[in-house]
Motif scaffolding. Sequence first.
Motif, PDB file in Angstrom:
ATOM      1  N   LYS A  66      -4.152  11.902   2.722  1.00 46.18           N
ATOM      2  CA  LYS A  66      -5.120  11.032   1.995  1.00 46.18           C
ATOM      3  C   LYS A  66      -5.019   9.736   2.422  1.00 46.18           C
ATOM      4  O   LYS A  66      -4.174   9.341   3.089  1.00 46.18           O
ATOM      5  CB  LYS A  66      -4.196  10.832   0.448  1.00 46.18           C
ATOM      6  N   GLU A  67      -6.202   8.800   1.904  1.00 47.99           N
ATOM      7  CA  GLU A  67      -6.040   7.491   2.467  1.00 47.99           C
ATOM      8  C   GLU A  67      -5.106   6.746   2.114  1.00 47.99           C
ATOM      9  O   GLU A  67      -4.575   6.818   0.841  1.00 47.99           O
ATOM     10  CB  GLU A  67      -7.624   7.156   1.832  1.00 47.99           C
ATOM     11  N   ARG A  68      -4.831   5.800   2.654  1.00 49.30           N
ATOM     12  CA  ARG A  68      -3.882   4.582   2.186  1.00 49.30           C
ATOM     13  C   ARG A  68      -4.207   3.857   0.962  1.00 49.30           C
ATOM     14  O   ARG A  68      -5.661   3.351   1.214  1.00 49.30           O
ATOM     15  CB  ARG A  68      -3.476   3.877   3.569  1.00 49.30           C
ATOM     16  N   GLU A  69      -3.796   3.690  -0.220  1.00 47.21           N
ATOM     17  CA  GLU A  69      -4.224   2.973  -1.236  1.00 47.21           C
ATOM     18  C   GLU A  69      -3.309   1.800  -1.392  1.00 47.21           C
ATOM     19  O   GLU A  69      -2.187   1.693  -1.315  1.00 47.21           O
ATOM     20  CB  GLU A  69      -4.353   3.839  -2.372  1.00 47.21           C
ATOM     21  N   LEU A  70      -4.227   0.768  -2.010  1.00 52.18           N
ATOM     22  CA  LEU A  70      -3.695  -0.385  -2.331  1.00 52.18           C
ATOM     23  C   LEU A  70      -2.963  -0.288  -3.712  1.00 52.18           C
ATOM     24  O   LEU A  70      -3.299   0.050  -4.405  1.00 52.18           O
ATOM     25  CB  LEU A  70      -4.775  -1.715  -2.828  1.00 52.18           C
ATOM     26  N   VAL A  71      -1.652  -0.744  -3.676  1.00 48.87           N
ATOM     27  CA  VAL A  71      -0.646  -0.479  -5.089  1.00 48.87           C
ATOM     28  C   VAL A  71      -0.944  -1.834  -5.875  1.00 48.87           C
ATOM     29  O   VAL A  71      -0.895  -2.115  -6.854  1.00 48.87           O
ATOM     30  CB  VAL A  71       0.778  -0.228  -4.635  1.00 48.87           C
ATOM     31  N   ALA A  72      -0.467  -3.110  -4.926  1.00 50.55           N
ATOM     32  CA  ALA A  72      -0.355  -4.444  -5.464  1.00 50.55           C
ATOM     33  C   ALA A  72      -0.559  -5.546  -4.462  1.00 50.55           C
ATOM     34  O   ALA A  72      -0.272  -5.412  -3.349  1.00 50.55           O
ATOM     35  CB  ALA A  72       0.868  -4.519  -6.303  1.00 50.55           C
ATOM     36  N   SER A  73      -1.286  -6.443  -4.925  1.00 49.07           N
ATOM     37  CA  SER A  73      -1.205  -7.591  -3.956  1.00 49.07           C
ATOM     38  C   SER A  73      -0.914  -9.024  -4.880  1.00 49.07           C
ATOM     39  O   SER A  73      -0.973  -9.065  -5.926  1.00 49.07           O
ATOM     40  CB  SER A  73      -2.658  -7.701  -3.523  1.00 49.07           C
ATOM     41  N   ILE A  74      -0.472 -10.013  -3.804  1.00 51.32           N
ATOM     42  CA  ILE A  74       0.087 -11.317  -4.411  1.00 51.32           C
ATOM     43  C   ILE A  74      -0.734 -12.371  -3.500  1.00 51.32           C
ATOM     44  O   ILE A  74      -0.877 -12.253  -2.166  1.00 51.32           O
ATOM     45  CB  ILE A  74       1.423 -11.393  -4.521  1.00 51.32           C
ATOM     46  N   THR A  75      -1.364 -13.493  -4.175  1.00 53.02           N
ATOM     47  CA  THR A  75      -1.898 -14.435  -3.232  1.00 53.02           C
ATOM     48  C   THR A  75      -0.996 -15.399  -2.589  1.00 53.02           C
ATOM     49  O   THR A  75       0.431 -15.179  -2.858  1.00 53.02           O
ATOM     50  CB  THR A  75      -2.727 -15.571  -4.173  1.00 53.02           C
ATOM     51  N   SER A  76      -1.316 -16.114  -1.641  1.00 49.29           N
ATOM     52  CA  SER A  76      -0.301 -16.830  -0.783  1.00 49.29           C
ATOM     53  C   SER A  76       0.548 -17.659  -1.588  1.00 49.29           C
ATOM     54  O   SER A  76       1.923 -17.567  -1.363  1.00 49.29           O
ATOM     55  CB  SER A  76      -1.184 -17.726   0.100  1.00 49.29           C
ATOM     56  N   SER A  85      -1.510 -15.395  -8.291  1.00 50.63           N
ATOM     57  CA  SER A  85      -2.260 -14.268  -8.868  1.00 50.63           C
ATOM     58  C   SER A  85      -1.703 -13.116  -8.281  1.00 50.63           C
ATOM     59  O   SER A  85      -1.589 -13.066  -7.172  1.00 50.63           O
ATOM     60  CB  SER A  85      -3.846 -14.883  -8.465  1.00 50.63           C
ATOM     61  N   THR A  86      -1.670 -12.191  -9.083  1.00 52.81           N
ATOM     62  CA  THR A  86      -1.464 -10.631  -8.540  1.00 52.81           C
ATOM     63  C   THR A  86      -2.622  -9.529  -9.151  1.00 52.81           C
ATOM     64  O   THR A  86      -3.568 -10.004  -9.988  1.00 52.81           O
ATOM     65  CB  THR A  86      -0.333 -10.143  -9.105  1.00 52.81           C
ATOM     66  N   ASN A  87      -2.619  -8.549  -8.439  1.00 51.89           N
ATOM     67  CA  ASN A  87      -3.531  -7.538  -8.634  1.00 51.89           C
ATOM     68  C   ASN A  87      -2.964  -6.176  -8.556  1.00 51.89           C
ATOM     69  O   ASN A  87      -2.174  -6.127  -7.398  1.00 51.89           O
ATOM     70  CB  ASN A  87      -4.754  -7.585  -7.761  1.00 51.89           C
ATOM     71  N   TYR A  88      -2.917  -5.264  -9.245  1.00 53.35           N
ATOM     72  CA  TYR A  88      -2.366  -3.947  -9.358  1.00 53.35           C
ATOM     73  C   TYR A  88      -3.569  -2.780  -9.231  1.00 53.35           C
ATOM     74  O   TYR A  88      -4.555  -2.973 -10.191  1.00 53.35           O
ATOM     75  CB  TYR A  88      -1.592  -3.769 -10.617  1.00 53.35           C
ATOM     76  N   ALA A  89      -3.100  -1.700  -8.852  1.00 54.08           N
ATOM     77  CA  ALA A  89      -3.997  -0.514  -8.959  1.00 54.08           C
ATOM     78  C   ALA A  89      -3.586   0.014 -10.534  1.00 54.08           C
ATOM     79  O   ALA A  89      -2.743  -0.084 -11.181  1.00 54.08           O
ATOM     80  CB  ALA A  89      -3.444   0.625  -8.141  1.00 54.08           C
ATOM     81  N   ASP A  90      -4.602   0.597 -11.116  1.00 53.67           N
ATOM     82  CA  ASP A  90      -4.512   0.895 -12.434  1.00 53.67           C
ATOM     83  C   ASP A  90      -3.403   1.893 -12.835  1.00 53.67           C
ATOM     84  O   ASP A  90      -2.843   1.822 -13.779  1.00 53.67           O
ATOM     85  CB  ASP A  90      -6.016   1.631 -12.866  1.00 53.67           C
ATOM     86  N   ILE A 110       4.936  -7.092  -8.255  1.00 49.83           N
ATOM     87  CA  ILE A 110       4.880  -7.686  -6.962  1.00 49.83           C
ATOM     88  C   ILE A 110       5.141  -9.149  -7.174  1.00 49.83           C
ATOM     89  O   ILE A 110       4.910  -9.709  -8.003  1.00 49.83           O
ATOM     90  CB  ILE A 110       3.538  -7.557  -6.314  1.00 49.83           C
ATOM     91  N   SER A 111       6.052  -9.465  -6.135  1.00 45.71           N
ATOM     92  CA  SER A 111       6.780 -11.010  -6.195  1.00 45.71           C
ATOM     93  C   SER A 111       6.885 -11.246  -4.656  1.00 45.71           C
ATOM     94  O   SER A 111       7.062 -10.745  -3.999  1.00 45.71           O
ATOM     95  CB  SER A 111       7.762 -11.229  -7.041  1.00 45.71           C
ATOM     96  N   ARG A 112       7.069 -12.610  -4.456  1.00 49.35           N
ATOM     97  CA  ARG A 112       7.082 -13.101  -3.253  1.00 49.35           C
ATOM     98  C   ARG A 112       8.242 -14.284  -3.253  1.00 49.35           C
ATOM     99  O   ARG A 112       8.090 -15.118  -4.156  1.00 49.35           O
ATOM    100  CB  ARG A 112       5.839 -13.521  -2.633  1.00 49.35           C
ATOM    101  N   ASP A 113       8.590 -14.679  -2.042  1.00 44.02           N
ATOM    102  CA  ASP A 113       9.620 -15.849  -2.042  1.00 44.02           C
ATOM    103  C   ASP A 113       9.096 -16.461  -0.562  1.00 44.02           C
ATOM    104  O   ASP A 113       9.551 -16.098   0.468  1.00 44.02           O
ATOM    105  CB  ASP A 113      11.215 -15.366  -1.896  1.00 44.02           C
ATOM    106  N   TYR A 122       0.774  -1.259   0.001  1.00 39.74           N
ATOM    107  CA  TYR A 122       0.011   0.032  -0.003  1.00 39.74           C
ATOM    108  C   TYR A 122       0.935   1.331   0.044  1.00 39.74           C
ATOM    109  O   TYR A 122       2.168   1.026   0.425  1.00 39.74           O
ATOM    110  CB  TYR A 122      -0.884   0.205   1.242  1.00 39.74           C
ATOM    111  N   ARG A 123       0.372   2.335  -0.294  1.00 39.64           N
ATOM    112  CA  ARG A 123       0.929   3.694  -0.233  1.00 39.64           C
ATOM    113  C   ARG A 123       0.199   4.474   0.059  1.00 39.64           C
ATOM    114  O   ARG A 123      -1.193   4.702   0.108  1.00 39.64           O
ATOM    115  CB  ARG A 123       1.680   3.963  -1.440  1.00 39.64           C
ATOM    116  N   GLN A 124       0.628   5.819   0.960  1.00 36.98           N
ATOM    117  CA  GLN A 124       0.031   6.695   1.614  1.00 36.98           C
ATOM    118  C   GLN A 124       0.700   8.157   1.295  1.00 36.98           C
ATOM    119  O   GLN A 124       1.927   8.125   1.913  1.00 36.98           O
ATOM    120  CB  GLN A 124      -0.369   6.682   3.052  1.00 36.98           C
ATOM    121  N   VAL A 125      -0.007   9.252   1.072  1.00 37.00           N
ATOM    122  CA  VAL A 125       0.781  10.515   1.030  1.00 37.00           C
ATOM    123  C   VAL A 125      -0.150  11.417   2.028  1.00 37.00           C
ATOM    124  O   VAL A 125      -1.239  11.024   2.488  1.00 37.00           O
ATOM    125  CB  VAL A 125       0.515  11.369  -0.336  1.00 37.00           C
ATOM    126  N   PRO A 126       0.507  12.359   2.745  1.00 38.73           N
ATOM    127  CA  PRO A 126      -0.311  13.033   3.764  1.00 38.73           C
ATOM    128  C   PRO A 126      -1.301  13.729   3.094  1.00 38.73           C
ATOM    129  O   PRO A 126      -1.448  14.195   2.364  1.00 38.73           O
ATOM    130  CB  PRO A 126       0.894  14.232   4.140  1.00 38.73           C
TER     131      PRO A 126
END
Length: 122
Positions: A43-53, A57-62, A70-73, A37-41
């Motif tokens: 403003k609300e925190r917004e989702l940038v990217a997510s990845i399943t366990s 599957s990944t998901n990104y903000a437009d 996004i990647s995980r190990d 997630y990311r946040q600027v002063p």
Amino acid sequence: QVQLVESGGGLVQPGGSLRLSCATSGFTFSIYEMSWYRQVPGKERELVASITSAGGSTNYADSVKGRFTISRDNAKNTVNLQMNSLKPEDTAEYYCNAVKRPGWPYAASVYWGQGTQVTVSS
């Protein structure tokens, strides 16, 4: 003790790249969905990217599609965010997030890191 420690933030010029990492411990990383997630002063925190366990599957903000990855190990309990073609509007505090949703009637487990600052400026 649960820990999520972000690293890799900093100052970069527009068009440049950064790689954020989140090192985790204290929970079963491989069964948690991980997100950035990311946040600027002001403003609300917004989702940038997510990845399943399992990482299938990944998901990104437009606003970051095609530029961020996004990647995980699961062996190292880490999640990364590769950020390319950075823009000034990407400037924000970036947070690592872990969530497990076992389903009703159980509450979700949610963990947050402390954040790392990314500044895109010439």
